[in-house]
Design an enzyme around this catalytic site. Structure first.
Site, PDB file in Angstrom:
ATOM      1  N   TYR A 163     -14.406  -4.674   2.803  1.00  0.00           N
ATOM      2  CA  TYR A 163     -13.053  -5.119   2.494  1.00  0.00           C
ATOM      3  C   TYR A 163     -12.964  -6.606   2.806  1.00  0.00           C
ATOM      4  O   TYR A 163     -13.255  -7.026   3.930  1.00  0.00           O
ATOM      5  CB  TYR A 163     -11.998  -4.360   3.306  1.00  0.00           C
ATOM      6  CG  TYR A 163     -10.607  -4.896   3.049  1.00  0.00           C
ATOM      7  CD1 TYR A 163      -9.875  -4.474   1.940  1.00  0.00           C
ATOM      8  CD2 TYR A 163     -10.056  -5.867   3.872  1.00  0.00           C
ATOM      9  CE1 TYR A 163      -8.625  -5.009   1.671  1.00  0.00           C
ATOM     10  CE2 TYR A 163      -8.801  -6.403   3.604  1.00  0.00           C
ATOM     11  CZ  TYR A 163      -8.095  -5.980   2.508  1.00  0.00           C
ATOM     12  OH  TYR A 163      -6.858  -6.509   2.241  1.00  0.00           O
TER      13      TYR A 163
ATOM     14  N   LYS B 188      -6.232 -13.711  10.427  1.00  0.00           N
ATOM     15  CA  LYS B 188      -5.524 -12.781  11.314  1.00  0.00           C
ATOM     16  C   LYS B 188      -5.197 -13.350  12.703  1.00  0.00           C
ATOM     17  O   LYS B 188      -4.150 -13.958  12.870  1.00  0.00           O
ATOM     18  CB  LYS B 188      -6.296 -11.467  11.410  1.00  0.00           C
ATOM     19  CG  LYS B 188      -6.224 -10.680  10.089  1.00  0.00           C
ATOM     20  CD  LYS B 188      -6.615  -9.226  10.210  1.00  0.00           C
ATOM     21  CE  LYS B 188      -6.214  -8.443   8.988  1.00  0.00           C
ATOM     22  NZ  LYS B 188      -7.272  -8.261   7.997  1.00  0.00           N
TER      23      LYS B 188
ATOM     24  N   ASP C 103     -17.372 -12.907   7.097  1.00  0.00           N
ATOM     25  CA  ASP C 103     -15.928 -12.750   7.046  1.00  0.00           C
ATOM     26  C   ASP C 103     -15.502 -12.176   8.395  1.00  0.00           C
ATOM     27  O   ASP C 103     -15.554 -10.970   8.611  1.00  0.00           O
ATOM     28  CB  ASP C 103     -15.548 -11.821   5.886  1.00  0.00           C
ATOM     29  CG  ASP C 103     -14.051 -11.534   5.840  1.00  0.00           C
ATOM     30  OD1 ASP C 103     -13.326 -11.965   6.760  1.00  0.00           O
ATOM     31  OD2 ASP C 103     -13.620 -10.864   4.876  1.00  0.00           O
TER      32      ASP C 103
ATOM     33  N   TYR D 128       0.819  -1.223   0.000  1.00  0.00           N
ATOM     34  CA  TYR D 128       0.000   0.000   0.000  1.00  0.00           C
ATOM     35  C   TYR D 128       0.848   1.266   0.000  1.00  0.00           C
ATOM     36  O   TYR D 128       0.518   2.228   0.701  1.00  0.00           O
ATOM     37  CB  TYR D 128      -0.938   0.024   1.220  1.00  0.00           C
ATOM     38  CG  TYR D 128      -1.800  -1.203   1.388  1.00  0.00           C
ATOM     39  CD1 TYR D 128      -2.733  -1.551   0.407  1.00  0.00           C
ATOM     40  CD2 TYR D 128      -1.703  -2.001   2.519  1.00  0.00           C
ATOM     41  CE1 TYR D 128      -3.527  -2.671   0.559  1.00  0.00           C
ATOM     42  CE2 TYR D 128      -2.495  -3.126   2.670  1.00  0.00           C
ATOM     43  CZ  TYR D 128      -3.407  -3.458   1.688  1.00  0.00           C
ATOM     44  OH  TYR D 128      -4.203  -4.565   1.848  1.00  0.00           O
TER      45      TYR D 128
HETATM   46  C1  LIG Z   1      -7.330  -8.599   6.531  1.00  0.00           C
HETATM   47  C2  LIG Z   1      -8.645  -9.047   6.028  1.00  0.00           C
HETATM   48  C3  LIG Z   1      -8.747  -9.987   4.987  1.00  0.00           C
HETATM   49  C4  LIG Z   1      -7.547 -10.494   4.235  1.00  0.00           C
HETATM   50  O1  LIG Z   1      -6.687 -11.258   5.009  1.00  0.00           O
HETATM   51  P1  LIG Z   1      -5.175 -11.480   4.523  1.00  0.00           P
HETATM   52  O2  LIG Z   1      -4.628 -12.469   5.499  1.00  0.00           O
HETATM   53  O3  LIG Z   1      -4.515 -10.157   4.569  1.00  0.00           O
HETATM   54  O4  LIG Z   1      -5.240 -12.028   3.135  1.00  0.00           O
HETATM   55  C5  LIG Z   1     -10.006 -10.415   4.616  1.00  0.00           C
HETATM   56  N1  LIG Z   1     -11.104  -9.957   5.239  1.00  0.00           N
HETATM   57  C6  LIG Z   1     -11.056  -9.061   6.237  1.00  0.00           C
HETATM   58  C7  LIG Z   1     -12.317  -8.620   6.897  1.00  0.00           C
HETATM   59  C8  LIG Z   1      -9.818  -8.561   6.663  1.00  0.00           C
HETATM   60  O5  LIG Z   1      -9.760  -7.635   7.630  1.00  0.00           O
END
Ligand SMILES: *Cc1c(COP(=O)(O)O)cnc(C)c1O
Length: 401
Positions: free
Chosen positions: A134, A251, A224, A6
């Site tokens: 996102y 994460k 997600d 970024y």
């Molecule tokens: C960070 C994130 C992702 C992507 O995860 P990566 O391990 O960086 O590929 C997907 N969805 C959400 C809500 C996120 O915060």
């Protein structure tokens, strides 16, 4: 030469170089000690260099670091899958592992699409998603996301006819289902808290209505929880309150130790693939899925989360944050938002927080504001005085600038 994320490489300022890290602290090569107020992209929930997490990896390493899951299996991945199955709500029982959140999102979307293709419902090619969403940086994740960083994709391909974006309003939700339900395979959301879209918080009533509509129209609901999972919203998982058909975790899954993620399906989804037809199998398999070191550390991370009462730590973080932010205002601030262990100060003009990162650095806090958002998502092990320091630093910027 490293190409940093970024960043416009031509104008980026040099990153801080970290030589050591322990607990909530990062130590730089300039002998500077910084509280990491954003937990290395929201993942390091137990802090750095954690003795028990280290030990879990070291113990696994004595046997092996990795074997593939194609034709092989091992104890650590079996234990993690068993643990998730019993720990997660409802019948979210089938864990598909992968190496990052973006890939785990792709896996969920692919599952939802194929679930209907396996039944011959070939018209269900569309996805419903949220404005400001996102879901990661890979291509389908970009397409369902609504992030201005990716507007070059819109320039190249135009608006996707396979994705509908709606605001977090029940009326818009009902309208979208009415209009598109025959063509939708899933509705994907970051439940309650849209993080990268600007720490946007919304009401659970929206998710409850979404669950009803998904049931009514036979559309799969995907949460997600890559960012919201493991307590960030104050809830263990939002899925404990509204149950999705597919849950995506990442994460904090490994306590921020290494990249790993999981896409967890319920019985209905799993059964949509489970028959005699080889063409109905789920064809996906990241090289490093179920990595033994990642699974070992994830198991220990969950163990700490349970045994050390992390939900009460998080509610304490929220209470301190509310107390410290009470009555704080500035004409340049649009809104202060707090949910669980997430606080965000949104300003009207992005210029207002330009220079804040360096200011915080000088005070001993690592921060990474973006666009109009100054925020903190601290490790849950943070002590009260450290958290107060993070919040005071945020407030001081407005008082002194
Ligand atoms: C960070 C994130 C992702 C992507 O995860 P990566 O391990 O960086 O590929 C997907 N969805 C959400 C809500 C996120 O915060």
């Amino acid at each position: 030469m490293i190409w940093y994320p970024y960043e416009q490489m031509k104008t980026m300022k040099a990153p801080y170089k970290i030589v050591n890290a322990k607990g909530v602290y990062l130590y730089t090569d300039q002998q500077k000690r910084l509280i990491d107020s954003i937990s290395s992209w929201w993942s390091v929930i137990h802090g750095y260099n954690h003795t028990e997490l280290n030990h879990a990896i070291e113990a696994q390493l004595k046997s092996f670091a990795h074997v593939m899951l194609g034709g092989l299996t091992h104890q650590a991945v079996e234990d993690l899958s068993d643990k998730l199955q019993s720990w997660l709500p409802g019948d979210l029982d089938y864990c598909f592992f992968s190496d990052s959140g973006s890939v785990a999102v792709e896996v969920g979307l692919k599952m939802a699409l194929q679930y209907y293709m396996n039944q011959g419902q070939t018209q269900r090619t569309m996805v419903l998603a949220l404005e400001q969403a996102y879901h990661g940086d890979t291509f389908k994740a970009m397409e369902i996301g609504d992030d201005e960083d990716y507007h070059f994709v819109l320039k190249a391909y135009g608006k996707s006819r396979y994705v509908i974006h709606i605001p977090t309003e029940i009326q818009a939700l009902e309208k979208a289902f009415e209009k598109y339900h025959q063509n939708l395979n899933c509705f994907i959301v970051e439940p309650l808290l849209q993080c990268a879209g600007g720490m946007r918080m919304y009401d659970i009533a929206f998710l409850k209505r979404a669950r009803e509509l998904c049931d009514q129209y036979g559309v799969l609901l995907i949460f997600d929880e890559v960012a919201t999972g493991f307590g960030r919203t104050g809830k263990r998982f939002v899925s404990d309150f509204v149950l999705p058909d597919i849950l995506v975790l990442g994460k904090a899954l490994t306590g921020g130790y290494m990249g790993h993620a999981a896409t967890i399906a319920n019985h209905k989804v799993y059964e949509g693939f489970y028959d005699e037809n080889p063409a109905h199998a789920f064809m996906h398999g990241p090289t490093f899925m179920g990595n033994a070191l990642a699974c070992s550390v994830a198991l220990k991370s969950i163990d700490l989360f349970e045994k050390q009462h992390y939900l009460s730590k998080i509610s304490n973080i929220e209470a301190i944050t509310r107390r410290e932010m009470e009555g704080f205002s500035d004409p340049r601030i649009k809104e202060v938002r707090i949910m669980g262990a997430c606080v965000c100060i949104e300003v009207y003009d992005a210029h207002t927080i330009k220079g804040y990162q360096q200011f915080a650095y000088e005070k001993g806090v690592f921060s990474r504001p973006f666009l109009n958002y100054m925020y903190a998502m601290v490790p849950y092990v943070i002590k009260e005085e450290e958290l107060v320091k993070v919040l005071t630093t945020m407030k001081e910027w407005f008082i002194t600038s």
